[in-house]
Design an enzyme around this catalytic site. Sequence first.
Site, PDB file in Angstrom:
ATOM      1  N   GLY A 186      20.734  31.969-160.725  1.00  0.00           N
ATOM      2  CA  GLY A 186      20.854  32.098-159.237  1.00  0.00           C
ATOM      3  C   GLY A 186      21.240  33.585-159.037  1.00  0.00           C
ATOM      4  N   ALA A 187      22.217  33.547-159.389  1.00  0.00           N
ATOM      5  CA  ALA A 187      22.888  34.936-158.595  1.00  0.00           C
ATOM      6  C   ALA A 187      22.578  36.587-159.224  1.00  0.00           C
ATOM      7  CB  ALA A 187      24.136  34.879-159.654  1.00  0.00           C
TER       8      ALA A 187
ATOM      9  N   GLY B  51      48.442  31.396-132.485  1.00  0.00           N
ATOM     10  CA  GLY B  51      47.586  30.502-131.777  1.00  0.00           C
ATOM     11  C   GLY B  51      46.051  30.974-131.314  1.00  0.00           C
ATOM     12  N   GLY B  52      45.394  31.006-130.229  1.00  0.00           N
ATOM     13  CA  GLY B  52      44.278  31.185-130.154  1.00  0.00           C
ATOM     14  C   GLY B  52      44.030  32.360-130.208  1.00  0.00           C
TER      15      GLY B  52
END
Length: 514
Positions: A404-405, A169-170
């Site tokens: 870009g790399a 859960g949370g």
Amino acid sequence: MQKASTHLERIRAEAALGGGEARIAAQHSKEKLTARERIEQLLDGETFQETGMFVTHRAGGLGMEKSHPYTDGVVTGWGKIDGRLVYVFAQDFTIMGGSVGEAHGRKIAGLLELAQQNGAPVIGLNDSGGARIQEGVGALAGYGQIFHRNVQASGVIPQISVILGPCAGGAVYSPAITDFVFMVEKTAHMFITGPEVVKSVTHEDVSFDDLGGAAVHRSRSGVAHFTAPDEGALLSNVRSLLSFLPSNNLTPPPCVQPGDDPRRAVPELAHIVPENPQQPYDVRSVIEALVDNGEFMESQSEYACNLVVGFARFDGYPVGIVANQPLSLAGVLDINSSDKGARFIRFCDAFHIPLLTLVDTPGFLPGTDQEYGGIIRHGAKIAYAYSEATVPKVTLILRKAYGGAYIVMGSKHLGGDINFALPNAEIAVMGPEGAVSIVFSKDIQAASDPAVRREELIAQYRSELANPLVAASRGYLDDIIAPAESRVRIIHALEALREKRQPTPSRKHGNIPL
Ligand code: HXC
């Protein structure tokens, strides 16, 4: 006085037994240690000082008024690891399943505050059924306080979460906010909703392990940074990780006696990195050759394997290493590796750990999967993280650095301090094959033997544009170095940058593309 002391000792003994002998036996039968046994294994011998042992819950109703166990299901305090102060909390599954009530949450939040104020790492040993159902909103408040304190402490002290049982859960969001998540195999599980809820909502049949076991989070989700088959090995890994980290953001990382020659040549590097740009190799062999004693602590080693990140030392000083992995997807950057790299870079930057980047990448991964998944947004994170980082940044281009790399992998353009390349490095907008097909397609078609012409043009492109001299002549590289001298040159560079100070612009915070 004597009577009061005896009474207190009785309470202490009761508190030390947690939920009692039967529940301790049940814990052991699941191959799980108790909260106190775990703390003992984690810390240096007899250094643990407990806080809040007498805390109990204040809830009533649903049977809560009948029992008020000491500690409220979480053992908190401080101790030492390798002689250095750390704060620690351990949820006690033998008390109401380690569930988080209002007092339990307040204890953890208070410990986080104390750790932050005193500049020491905090380690949370998680083993809990989640929000204490009987306490309703009081339990939710407990969690809320923990999340808030985790965020306040982020970038101030290292925060480590160790998952040793359920974390559902949370409850998963506190570990997720912290810097590193460790999970033990078989008994640890993390998920937002358990198998039953999954079945009722999506009609999927999935086991606890397949939904949120250590293997899943190690290799598929990337939630777990480190895993181990048993609790002892996992806690020992936590100690190893801490040996690379400073206690807080105002202290330098700990330096050790290197036990390795800073002038050691690495002739093997010339053989590990193949000349043929298409041939894969394991970049971890390069890392092991370069670093002190070949010791490398890799984080997220089975997730987004096309990028390797982790800690090592050069001449005794900790360094964060980011390296493309030609063994996996040829070392391309994609969504997951960009996320992995960016988070690691930001951690190192927050805690003054210099960065060494080893580049061998053909670029960003093309395809609809990546585009629809938001590679634009995710890839931008790595550019952002490198540009933002003010720690010393040393880069070595091993072979390919395309497009870009090339830019985002610690280039000079994003603030790289000292940038090297090996003599065979190829730095270009794209690989020779693709470039020639685009720029010279008419020339190739018109040739009497197109295949031969194509090869000629590829060779020409490689020698004219895709070699490191072009970048070096523009000052984008500080030097082109022989493979064998790489370790020595990296150590010299890191030494020259050790006192680096780089002011950052005055602003509340930047806006990294999350
Ligand atoms: C109160 C709890 C509890 C909880 C377990 N216990 N979880 N008590 N609140 N959340 C108690 C059990 O009643 C039991 O008490 C003891 O702990 C041990 O639990 P068992 O079920 O016997 O153990 P086991 O078989 O190992 O199963 C463990 C478990 C299961 C898988 C964790 O207990 C379980 O499913 N618990 C509920 C999990 C859950 O749904 N939590 C809420 C998640 S939502 P006795 O007295 O019988 O020994 C959430 C929201 C947080 O956490 C939001 C924060 C933002």
